[in-house]
Design an enzyme around this catalytic site. Structure first.
Site, PDB file in Angstrom:
ATOM      1  N   GLY A  13      25.291 -55.394  46.167  1.00 27.05           N
ATOM      2  CA  GLY A  13      25.905 -56.103  47.302  1.00 27.05           C
ATOM      3  C   GLY A  13      25.305 -57.503  47.385  1.00 27.05           C
ATOM      4  O   GLY A  13      25.162 -58.077  48.461  1.00 27.05           O
ATOM      5  N   GLY A  14      24.963 -58.035  46.226  1.00 24.31           N
ATOM      6  CA  GLY A  14      24.254 -59.315  46.146  1.00 24.31           C
ATOM      7  C   GLY A  14      25.103 -60.529  46.472  1.00 24.31           C
ATOM      8  O   GLY A  14      24.582 -61.652  46.531  1.00 24.31           O
ATOM      9  N   ALA A  19      23.236 -60.722  52.212  1.00 22.26           N
ATOM     10  CA  ALA A  19      22.433 -61.296  51.127  1.00 22.26           C
ATOM     11  C   ALA A  19      22.389 -62.822  51.254  1.00 22.26           C
ATOM     12  O   ALA A  19      21.309 -63.431  51.238  1.00 22.26           O
ATOM     13  CB  ALA A  19      23.018 -60.883  49.786  1.00 22.26           C
ATOM     14  N   ARG A  47      31.062 -56.481  42.279  1.00 22.72           N
ATOM     15  CA  ARG A  47      32.162 -56.353  41.314  1.00 22.72           C
ATOM     16  C   ARG A  47      32.718 -57.714  40.911  1.00 22.72           C
ATOM     17  O   ARG A  47      33.426 -57.848  39.930  1.00 22.72           O
ATOM     18  CB  ARG A  47      33.275 -55.494  41.912  1.00 22.72           C
ATOM     19  CG  ARG A  47      32.897 -54.035  42.025  1.00 22.72           C
ATOM     20  CD  ARG A  47      33.863 -53.300  42.890  1.00 22.72           C
ATOM     21  NE  ARG A  47      33.941 -53.919  44.211  1.00 22.72           N
ATOM     22  CZ  ARG A  47      34.758 -53.527  45.182  1.00 22.72           C
ATOM     23  NH1 ARG A  47      35.550 -52.514  44.978  1.00 22.72           N
ATOM     24  NH2 ARG A  47      34.759 -54.151  46.339  1.00 22.72           N
ATOM     25  N   ASP A 177      14.933 -51.470  59.690  1.00 23.47           N
ATOM     26  CA  ASP A 177      15.316 -51.638  61.092  1.00 23.47           C
ATOM     27  C   ASP A 177      14.790 -53.019  61.428  1.00 23.47           C
ATOM     28  O   ASP A 177      13.578 -53.202  61.625  1.00 23.47           O
ATOM     29  CB  ASP A 177      14.662 -50.576  61.977  1.00 23.47           C
ATOM     30  CG  ASP A 177      15.138 -50.712  63.421  1.00 23.47           C
ATOM     31  OD1 ASP A 177      15.219 -51.857  63.919  1.00 23.47           O
ATOM     32  OD2 ASP A 177      15.458 -49.699  64.046  1.00 23.47           O
ATOM     33  N   HIS A 178      15.685 -54.018  61.474  1.00 26.18           N
ATOM     34  CA  HIS A 178      15.173 -55.393  61.512  1.00 26.18           C
ATOM     35  C   HIS A 178      14.395 -55.689  62.797  1.00 26.18           C
ATOM     36  O   HIS A 178      13.604 -56.627  62.848  1.00 26.18           O
ATOM     37  CB  HIS A 178      16.292 -56.419  61.263  1.00 26.18           C
ATOM     38  CG  HIS A 178      17.203 -56.633  62.432  1.00 26.18           C
ATOM     39  ND1 HIS A 178      18.193 -55.755  62.762  1.00 26.18           N
ATOM     40  CD2 HIS A 178      17.276 -57.637  63.347  1.00 26.18           C
ATOM     41  CE1 HIS A 178      18.848 -56.204  63.832  1.00 26.18           C
ATOM     42  NE2 HIS A 178      18.304 -57.348  64.211  1.00 26.18           N
ATOM     43  N   HIS A 240      17.213 -49.245  66.897  1.00 34.27           N
ATOM     44  CA  HIS A 240      16.323 -50.256  67.479  1.00 34.27           C
ATOM     45  C   HIS A 240      15.623 -49.760  68.755  1.00 34.27           C
ATOM     46  O   HIS A 240      14.408 -49.898  68.907  1.00 34.27           O
ATOM     47  CB  HIS A 240      17.108 -51.527  67.809  1.00 34.27           C
ATOM     48  CG  HIS A 240      17.936 -52.036  66.655  1.00 34.27           C
ATOM     49  ND1 HIS A 240      17.487 -52.013  65.358  1.00 34.27           N
ATOM     50  CD2 HIS A 240      19.185 -52.587  66.601  1.00 34.27           C
ATOM     51  CE1 HIS A 240      18.424 -52.528  64.562  1.00 34.27           C
ATOM     52  NE2 HIS A 240      19.460 -52.878  65.298  1.00 34.27           N
TER      53      HIS A 240
HETATM   54  P1  NDP Z   1      29.668 -57.360  52.877  1.00 31.48           P
HETATM   55  O1  NDP Z   1      30.931 -56.608  53.041  1.00 31.48           O
HETATM   56  O2  NDP Z   1      29.615 -58.784  53.244  1.00 31.48           O
HETATM   57  O3  NDP Z   1      29.173 -57.238  51.375  1.00 31.48           O
HETATM   58  C1  NDP Z   1      29.317 -56.072  50.631  1.00 31.48           C
HETATM   59  C2  NDP Z   1      28.812 -56.324  49.238  1.00 31.48           C
HETATM   60  O4  NDP Z   1      28.954 -55.126  48.487  1.00 31.48           O
HETATM   61  C3  NDP Z   1      29.563 -57.399  48.499  1.00 31.48           C
HETATM   62  O5  NDP Z   1      28.686 -58.083  47.645  1.00 31.48           O
HETATM   63  C4  NDP Z   1      30.578 -56.599  47.685  1.00 31.48           C
HETATM   64  O6  NDP Z   1      31.039 -57.331  46.594  1.00 31.48           O
HETATM   65  C5  NDP Z   1      29.694 -55.430  47.283  1.00 31.48           C
HETATM   66  N1  NDP Z   1      30.441 -54.247  46.871  1.00 31.48           N
HETATM   67  C6  NDP Z   1      31.406 -53.593  47.557  1.00 31.48           C
HETATM   68  N2  NDP Z   1      31.859 -52.558  46.844  1.00 31.48           N
HETATM   69  C7  NDP Z   1      31.154 -52.539  45.691  1.00 31.48           C
HETATM   70  C8  NDP Z   1      31.152 -51.710  44.540  1.00 31.48           C
HETATM   71  N3  NDP Z   1      31.979 -50.653  44.420  1.00 31.48           N
HETATM   72  N4  NDP Z   1      30.288 -51.987  43.553  1.00 31.48           N
HETATM   73  C9  NDP Z   1      29.460 -53.034  43.642  1.00 31.48           C
HETATM   74  N5  NDP Z   1      29.390 -53.856  44.698  1.00 31.48           N
HETATM   75  C10 NDP Z   1      30.236 -53.609  45.714  1.00 31.48           C
HETATM   76  O7  NDP Z   1      28.565 -56.502  53.685  1.00 31.48           O
HETATM   77  P2  NDP Z   1      27.253 -57.046  54.411  1.00 31.48           P
HETATM   78  O8  NDP Z   1      26.511 -57.947  53.516  1.00 31.48           O
HETATM   79  O9  NDP Z   1      27.634 -57.532  55.752  1.00 31.48           O
HETATM   80  O10 NDP Z   1      26.458 -55.685  54.665  1.00 31.48           O
HETATM   81  C11 NDP Z   1      25.757 -55.041  53.641  1.00 31.48           C
HETATM   82  C12 NDP Z   1      24.928 -53.920  54.243  1.00 31.48           C
HETATM   83  O11 NDP Z   1      24.031 -54.449  55.217  1.00 31.48           O
HETATM   84  C13 NDP Z   1      25.741 -52.851  54.993  1.00 31.48           C
HETATM   85  O12 NDP Z   1      25.095 -51.616  54.856  1.00 31.48           O
HETATM   86  C14 NDP Z   1      25.659 -53.284  56.458  1.00 31.48           C
HETATM   87  O13 NDP Z   1      25.801 -52.200  57.344  1.00 31.48           O
HETATM   88  C15 NDP Z   1      24.229 -53.832  56.487  1.00 31.48           C
HETATM   89  N6  NDP Z   1      23.991 -54.801  57.554  1.00 31.48           N
HETATM   90  C16 NDP Z   1      24.600 -56.036  57.516  1.00 31.48           C
HETATM   91  C17 NDP Z   1      24.339 -56.948  58.518  1.00 31.48           C
HETATM   92  C18 NDP Z   1      24.930 -58.314  58.479  1.00 31.48           C
HETATM   93  O14 NDP Z   1      24.531 -59.128  59.327  1.00 31.48           O
HETATM   94  N7  NDP Z   1      25.839 -58.624  57.557  1.00 31.48           N
HETATM   95  C19 NDP Z   1      23.431 -56.630  59.661  1.00 31.48           C
HETATM   96  C20 NDP Z   1      22.842 -55.334  59.579  1.00 31.48           C
HETATM   97  C21 NDP Z   1      23.111 -54.469  58.559  1.00 31.48           C
HETATM   98  P3  NDP Z   1      32.418 -56.980  45.815  1.00 31.48           P
HETATM   99  O15 NDP Z   1      33.409 -56.533  46.852  1.00 31.48           O
HETATM  100  O16 NDP Z   1      32.785 -58.250  45.114  1.00 31.48           O
HETATM  101  O17 NDP Z   1      32.074 -55.889  44.859  1.00 31.48           O
HETATM  102  C1  BG6 Z   2      22.421 -55.015  64.597  1.00 29.60           C
HETATM  103  C2  BG6 Z   2      23.669 -54.485  65.222  1.00 29.60           C
HETATM  104  O1  BG6 Z   2      21.642 -53.971  64.084  1.00 29.60           O
HETATM  105  O2  BG6 Z   2      21.663 -55.700  65.592  1.00 29.60           O
HETATM  106  C3  BG6 Z   2      24.481 -55.591  65.858  1.00 29.60           C
HETATM  107  O3  BG6 Z   2      24.459 -53.862  64.209  1.00 29.60           O
HETATM  108  C4  BG6 Z   2      23.634 -56.374  66.836  1.00 29.60           C
HETATM  109  O4  BG6 Z   2      25.623 -55.065  66.525  1.00 29.60           O
HETATM  110  C5  BG6 Z   2      22.343 -56.815  66.168  1.00 29.60           C
HETATM  111  O5  BG6 Z   2      24.382 -57.511  67.254  1.00 29.60           O
HETATM  112  C6  BG6 Z   2      21.395 -57.447  67.190  1.00 29.60           C
HETATM  113  O6  BG6 Z   2      20.294 -57.958  66.512  1.00 29.60           O
HETATM  114  P1  BG6 Z   2      19.504 -59.213  67.079  1.00 29.60           P
HETATM  115  O7  BG6 Z   2      18.373 -59.401  66.148  1.00 29.60           O
HETATM  116  O8  BG6 Z   2      20.461 -60.351  67.110  1.00 29.60           O
HETATM  117  O9  BG6 Z   2      19.092 -58.830  68.486  1.00 29.60           O
END
Ligand code: NDP
Ligand code: BG6
Length: 490
Positions: A13-14, A19, A47, A177-178, A240
């Site tokens: 998910g880079g 990321a 992907r 757990d951030h 949290h």
């Molecule tokens: P995104 O949807 O932005 O990114 C998902 C990533 O996974 C992409 O790089 C995508 O690339 C890749 N991916 C999806 N399917 C596949 C596959 N089959 N094989 C390889 N790579 C794949 O998600 P986020 O970055 O927002 O979230 C990632 C994780 O972090 C989740 O578990 C989310 O719950 C958690 N999280 C995210 C937060 C945030 O602020 N964004 C906050 C707290 C938790 P591609 O589709 O090109 O393959």
């Molecule tokens: C995440 C939740 O874990 O924490 C979000 O998925 C929420 O819904 C976020 O907004 C809150 O984090 P922070 O650091 O902004 O208080």
């Protein structure tokens, strides 16, 4: 300069939002401080068909740096890319060869951090294939970082954990757990166990109640499809809030190490009363925001069904059945679209048993309770409310505050949670990650509330944007002849 740490990072998910927005900028901070220097390398995967060069361009954008920034360019030169579908088992051998190659090139001693930053449904699959295809066979340390959510109830979390445990030992798994990476959350332990004054009063004889508030001003933004399947209880309380409460409730650990701290947190969570149906209905309330002046109702947000019964607010009362806390409730609340964005803990002490200053002829106001407030975010600090004499003739009392706030300059230098957590993973320190036992007890508690709520039709919407939630949240605490210490228009 910090001690340099040596590792290969593989981000699954880079190319995702997390990321680019959080992880790479946090790694750059570690680079500037010297934790990462010569002996690290990154393989980003998804992907998407990108070249190393194309990936490095994206990483540069995420850092907000220009090509003329020499330090940033040196950092970026450690980034590489492999197009990889995590469900394609055969392709892990390509990753393994690339990992081995980079290991030699950057002298990484076989140390590997696998960061799973993709949909949780893939977590088990990736962990299994990493082991089966020999990516974890290098001679160094293997660590697995797992993003949230960790399951959606106890059963699914256990299933996931069982899957991970086939490939990784518990001490190799770092569940994010951030909130545990936040400066002031870590300060809870310092204040509790570094001060006789505080710790000697930290029990049901002197504390009347503890209130934890995680208030958010924004709504669901673009995450509605995730959030509507989760709700505030799973999204904020299970992780949290339960983590914060366990830090507040635990006994003093034997030593300041991950093993001893986690043992005490688990002990605290084990004595948390798991509610039966009647108690769950009485002690927890939920809410969903309606429309405000210039704000759509939750049900009218994009990607939210018009009849959604998902909660965007939770308030509840937690009770510990142990010697330290019996009879002292912990009240918690969290929600979207509330009055402001802040996190705070208010520790409300018992009032003096006798108020000797309150005699009719001096018209003195009754003594207030002492309150220790821990401001977690956005401002960071403490405030202790005491009673003191007013200045001058006569004898009136008034509440005064002893305040300490982290100054703006120090605040700016405070590491972001993800920087701290990546640093801890490099050191192999699990203190600020959720252990499986903690996660499982938290789910057991939350599942009971969920079960009861799933059987009842809520009367939603029931609060207005910009408020502090539904009236039921006030009634919950007023029933116990108490009030939220933080209130609007107080
Ligand atoms: P995104 O949807 O932005 O990114 C998902 C990533 O996974 C992409 O790089 C995508 O690339 C890749 N991916 C999806 N399917 C596949 C596959 N089959 N094989 C390889 N790579 C794949 O998600 P986020 O970055 O927002 O979230 C990632 C994780 O972090 C989740 O578990 C989310 O719950 C958690 N999280 C995210 C937060 C945030 O602020 N964004 C906050 C707290 C938790 P591609 O589709 O090109 O393959
Ligand atoms: C995440 C939740 O874990 O924490 C979000 O998925 C929420 O819904 C976020 O907004 C809150 O984090 P922070 O650091 O902004 O208080």
């Amino acid at each position: 300069m910090a001690t340099e740490r040596t590792s290969l990072f593989i981000f699954f998910g880079g190319t995702g939002d997390l990321a680019y927005r959080k992880l790479y900028p946090s790694m750059f901070n570690l680079y500037k401080k010297g934790t990462l220097r010569e002996h690290f390398a990154v393989i980003g995967t998804s992907r998407n068909k990108l070249t190393d060069q194309g990936f490095q361009d994206e990483v540069r954008k995420s850092l907000g740096t220009a090509k003329s920034d020499k330090e940033a360019e040196k950092f970026i030169s450690h980034f590489f890319y492999e197009a990889h579908d995590v469900t394609d088992k055969e392709h892990y051998s390509v990753l393994r060869d690339r990992a081995d190659e980079l290991d030699k090139q950057f002298k990484l001693q076989g140390n590997r951090i696998f960061y799973l930053s993709l949909a949780p449904s893939f977590f088990g699959t990736v962990a299994g294939y990493l082991k089966e295809t020999g990516l974890t066979d290098s001679k160094g340390t293997d660590r697995l970082i797992i993003e949230k959510p960790f399951g959606r109830d106890f059963d699914s979390a256990k299933q996931l954990n069982d899957a991970l445990s086939k490939s990784f030992e518990e001490n190799q798994i770092f569940r994010i757990d951030h909130y545990l990476g936040k400066e002031m959350i870590q300060n809870i332990e310092a204040v509790r166990f570094g001060n006789t004054l505080v710790e000697s009063l930290w029990n049901n004889r002197y504390i009347d109640n503890i209130q934890v508030t995680l208030s958010e001003k924004l709504g669901v933004e673009e995450r509605a499809s995730y959030y509507d399947n989760s709700g505030a209880l799973r999204d904020m309380v299970q992780n949290h809030i339960m983590q914060i409460v366990s830090l507040l409730a635990m006994e003093q650990p034997v030593s300041f190490t991950d093993v001893d701290i986690r043992a005490e947190k688990v002990k605290a969570l084990r004595s948390l009363r798991v509610y039966n149906v009647a108690d769950a209905s009485t002690n927890f309330v939920r809410g969903q925001y309606g429309a405000g002046d210039s704000q759509r109702a939750y049900r009218d947000e994009d990607n939210v069904p018009h009849d959604s019964t998902n909660e965007t607010f939770v308030a509840g009362k937690l009770l510990f059945d142990n010697y330290r806390w019996s009879g002292t409730p912990f009240y918690i609340r969290t929600g979207k679209m509330l009055a402001d964005k802040f996190t705070r803990v208010d520790v409300v002490f018992k009032k003096p048993l006798i108020d000797i200053f309150s005699f009719p002829q001096n018209h003195n106001a009754p003594l207030e309770a002492n309150v220790l407030t821990m401001f977690i975010e956005p401002k960071a600090g403490f405030s202790l409310r005491l009673n003191a004499k007013t200045n001058g003739q006569g004898f009136q009392t008034m509440p005064i505050n002893l305040d300490y706030f982290v100054d703006d300059k120090d605040s700016k230098d405070t590491p972001e949670p993800y920087e701290r957590l990546l640093h801890d993973t490099l050191k192999g320190d699990g203190t600020n990650f959720a252990s499986w036992s903690e996660v499982s007890y938290a789910w057991r508690f939350v599942d009971q509330i969920r079960k009861v709520w799933d059987l009842q039709q809520p009367e939603f919407p029931n609060y207005t944007p910009g408020s502090m939630g539904p009236a039921a949240a006030d009634e919950l605490i007023q029933r116990d002849h108490r009030q939220w210490f933080y209130r609007l228009n107080k």
